[in-house]
Design a protein around this motif. Structure first.
Motif, mmCIF file in Angstrom:
data_model
loop_
_atom_site.group_PDB
_atom_site.id
_atom_site.type_symbol
_atom_site.label_atom_id
_atom_site.label_comp_id
_atom_site.label_asym_id
_atom_site.label_seq_id
_atom_site.Cartn_x
_atom_site.Cartn_y
_atom_site.Cartn_z
ATOM 1 N N ILE A 156 7.627 -11.423 3.159
ATOM 2 C CA ILE A 156 7.293 -12.251 1.852
ATOM 3 C C ILE A 156 6.418 -13.342 1.776
ATOM 4 N N VAL A 157 5.478 -12.836 1.277
ATOM 5 C CA VAL A 157 4.006 -13.565 1.465
ATOM 6 C C VAL A 157 3.577 -14.285 0.339
ATOM 7 N N HIS A 158 3.293 -15.505 0.283
ATOM 8 C CA HIS A 158 2.810 -16.745 -0.649
ATOM 9 C C HIS A 158 1.237 -16.840 -0.275
ATOM 10 N N THR A 159 0.529 -16.105 -0.815
ATOM 11 C CA THR A 159 -1.076 -16.183 -0.533
ATOM 12 C C THR A 159 -1.920 -16.333 -1.803
ATOM 13 N N LYS A 160 -2.724 -17.295 -1.858
ATOM 14 C CA LYS A 160 -3.608 -17.865 -2.739
ATOM 15 C C LYS A 160 -5.081 -17.552 -2.329
ATOM 16 N N TRP A 161 -5.417 -17.371 -1.097
ATOM 17 C CA TRP A 161 -6.838 -17.496 -0.725
ATOM 18 C C TRP A 161 -7.343 -16.216 -0.182
ATOM 19 N N LEU A 162 -6.665 -15.358 -0.123
ATOM 20 C CA LEU A 162 -7.241 -13.819 0.321
ATOM 21 C C LEU A 162 -7.391 -12.970 -0.777
ATOM 22 N N THR A 163 -8.466 -12.129 -0.793
ATOM 23 C CA THR A 163 -8.892 -11.232 -1.832
ATOM 24 C C THR A 163 -7.871 -10.104 -2.264
ATOM 25 N N ASP A 164 -7.992 -9.683 -3.198
ATOM 26 C CA ASP A 164 -6.938 -8.646 -3.721
ATOM 27 C C ASP A 164 -7.094 -7.394 -2.821
ATOM 28 N N ASP A 165 -8.394 -7.109 -2.306
ATOM 29 C CA ASP A 165 -8.682 -5.873 -1.607
ATOM 30 C C ASP A 165 -7.802 -6.063 -0.113
ATOM 31 N N GLU A 166 -8.110 -7.324 0.282
ATOM 32 C CA GLU A 166 -7.344 -7.537 1.743
ATOM 33 C C GLU A 166 -5.913 -7.176 1.543
ATOM 34 N N LEU A 167 -5.127 -7.956 0.589
ATOM 35 C CA LEU A 167 -3.946 -7.649 0.502
ATOM 36 C C LEU A 167 -3.549 -6.624 0.159
ATOM 37 N N ILE A 168 -4.099 -5.693 -0.424
ATOM 38 C CA ILE A 168 -3.908 -4.074 -0.869
ATOM 39 C C ILE A 168 -3.783 -3.407 0.503
ATOM 40 N N GLU A 169 -4.706 -3.814 1.387
ATOM 41 C CA GLU A 169 -4.765 -3.021 2.579
ATOM 42 C C GLU A 169 -3.456 -3.369 3.692
ATOM 43 N N TYR A 170 -3.271 -4.768 3.701
ATOM 44 C CA TYR A 170 -2.048 -5.103 4.395
ATOM 45 C C TYR A 170 -0.928 -4.601 3.785
ATOM 46 N N ALA A 171 -0.765 -4.256 2.609
ATOM 47 C CA ALA A 171 0.462 -3.770 1.756
ATOM 48 C C ALA A 171 0.737 -2.397 2.318
ATOM 49 N N ARG A 172 -0.509 -1.729 2.421
ATOM 50 C CA ARG A 172 -0.522 -0.309 2.752
ATOM 51 C C ARG A 172 -0.016 -0.161 4.301
ATOM 52 N N GLN A 173 -0.265 -1.102 5.078
ATOM 53 C CA GLN A 173 0.171 -0.971 6.458
ATOM 54 C C GLN A 173 1.619 -1.463 6.719
ATOM 55 N N MET A 174 2.163 -2.199 5.572
ATOM 56 C CA MET A 174 3.514 -2.643 5.862
ATOM 57 C C MET A 174 4.292 -2.271 4.579
ATOM 58 N N PRO A 175 5.134 -1.202 4.511
ATOM 59 C CA PRO A 175 5.870 -0.914 3.205
ATOM 60 C C PRO A 175 6.720 -2.123 2.893
ATOM 61 N N GLY A 176 7.218 -2.999 3.562
ATOM 62 C CA GLY A 176 8.079 -4.127 3.045
ATOM 63 C C GLY A 176 7.415 -5.442 2.891
ATOM 64 N N LEU A 177 6.060 -5.354 2.799
ATOM 65 C CA LEU A 177 5.261 -6.665 2.360
ATOM 66 C C LEU A 177 5.667 -6.672 0.987
ATOM 67 N N ILE A 178 5.862 -7.816 0.220
ATOM 68 C CA ILE A 178 5.991 -8.375 -1.018
ATOM 69 C C ILE A 178 5.260 -9.663 -1.115
ATOM 70 N N LEU A 179 4.508 -9.587 -2.207
ATOM 71 C CA LEU A 179 3.697 -10.832 -2.624
ATOM 72 C C LEU A 179 4.653 -11.633 -3.725
ATOM 73 N N ILE A 180 4.676 -12.803 -3.413
ATOM 74 C CA ILE A 180 5.282 -13.808 -4.409
ATOM 75 C C ILE A 180 4.342 -14.853 -4.748
ATOM 76 N N ASN A 181 4.573 -15.039 -6.251
ATOM 77 C CA ASN A 181 3.563 -15.838 -6.877
ATOM 78 C C ASN A 181 1.980 -15.290 -6.717
ATOM 79 N N ARG A 182 2.031 -13.896 -6.793
ATOM 80 C CA ARG A 182 0.606 -13.463 -6.914
ATOM 81 C C ARG A 182 0.739 -11.873 -7.726
ATOM 82 N N TYR A 183 -0.129 -11.717 -8.580
ATOM 83 C CA TYR A 183 -0.082 -10.526 -9.226
ATOM 84 C C TYR A 183 -1.388 -9.436 -8.890
ATOM 85 N N ILE A 184 -1.200 -8.338 -8.479
ATOM 86 C CA ILE A 184 -2.335 -7.514 -8.120
ATOM 87 C C ILE A 184 -1.836 -6.062 -8.833
ATOM 88 N N LYS A 185 -2.583 -5.672 -9.944
ATOM 89 C CA LYS A 185 -2.040 -4.506 -10.776
ATOM 90 C C LYS A 185 -1.775 -3.189 -9.930
#
Length: 338
Positions: A114-143
């Protein structure tokens, strides 16, 4: 016993590709990664490394010492205990570099994060999510990965905080805005402005004070507003901690709250009910959101990305307002200039 060759055969890839996916290396496509995870789930394949990581739920917040982030940690911990998981808590300290390093640690040690991130780009977080199926962003919205996001409508939060005061007759409303360049600050300020415009009021930038989102930041931001000799009758703040600082600044200047100036917070931290006066604020259900995020992480890991259609496509919560004693009806037609 299921072997890596069985997984490779089921996913129609090489054993080397399976190994790369298991070790979360970035040089595999999203489709291949999904196929491998589906094969692993179907066959029940286990390795010594994923046995270890499956028992951990990771949490990344900006600062473990802040009450708001403590609520997030507590919420994830509740779900971890219910599911016999251990908790790994890491702090990123409001830094993009540290956030990057911390997420990589979670990728290496956890299946759930469960990751609270405000400083990384959407593209970086999308890639991290691809690598970990169980990664969830909290207080962040990426369409594009909205099924992995648990967020709050901060625009609506800023709006209802300001509307509450407008409905009580206030028209000269200051705003203490976080100086951090993050979406929370931008969206809550948007809500403040939206409410003023809805009531036919002009936006006067003099009434907006940028400050650090802390007790001292709220105190100094309030001093800045008072120094401008504005006809203030109310102040909306970015969070409850800043509101506490604002209340201190008003008291130091002999200004009564809410008789002279009403104050509204945001978050509904536990301190809100113990300040003097008790703070009217926007409720941010951080612990409940964190529990929801943790449960979603476990489900996604169990079912894989192929099961995502069974989940709600978006998880955007609507905040509510809690009225206490720090706001009152504005009875003065000519606000006093302090």
């Amino acid at each position: 016993m299921v072997s890596i060759k069985d997984v490779a055969r089921e996913a129609n890839v090489s054993t080397a590709t399976v190994s790369r996916v298991i070790n979360r290396q970035s040089n595999t496509s999203s489709a291949v990664t999904t196929a491998v995870h589906q094969a692993i789930a179907k066959l029940g394949y286990k390795t010594s490394s994923n046995k270890h990581s499956a028992g951990l739920i990771g949490v990344m917040v900006s600062d473990v010492s802040e009450p708001f982030f403590g609520q997030i940690i507590k919420g994830v911990e509740n779900v971890a205990r219910q599911n016999d998981k251990r908790l790994l808590v890491l702090s990123s300290q409001y830094s993009a570099d540290t956030e990057r390093q911390t997420i990589k640690q979670l990728l290496n040690h956890c299946d759930h994060a469960i990751v609270h991130t405000k400083w990384l780009t959407d593209d970086e977080l999308i890639e991290y999510a691809r690598q970990m199926p169980g990664l969830i962003l909290i207080n962040r919205y990426i369409k594009s990965i909205r099924h992995r996001c648990i967020a709050l409508d901060n625009v609506h939060g800023g709006y209802i905080a300001t509307r509450h005061l407008l409905n009580k007759g206030h028209r000269n409303i200051g705003y203490l805005c976080s100086e951090q360049n993050i979406d929370d600050a931008t969206h809550r300020l948007m809500g403040y402005k939206q409410a003023l415009m809805e009531f036919g009021l002009d936006i006067d930038e003099q009434f907006i004070s940028l400050c650090y989102p802390s007790e001292e930041g709220g105190r100094l931001g309030t001093y800045n507003l008072l120094a401008k000799k504005l006809p203030l009758t109310a102040i909306v703040t970015y969070n409850d901690i800043m509101a506490a600082g604002a209340l201190a600044a008003l008291a130091e200047n002999g200004i009564k709250c809410p008789d002279d100036i009403s104050v509204v917070g945001f978050d509904d931290l536990i301190i809100a009910g113990y300040l003097n006066p008790k703070l009217s604020t926007v409720r941010y259900p951080a612990a409940a959101m964190a529990e929801q995020a943790a449960r979603l992480s476990l489900k996604l890991t169990d079912q894989g990305e192929s099961g995502q259609s069974s989940f709600i496509s978006e998880h955007i919560l609507i905040p509510s307002f809690v009225e206490r004693n720090s706001t009152s009806v504005c009875t003065s037609q000519t606000p006093v200039v302090f």
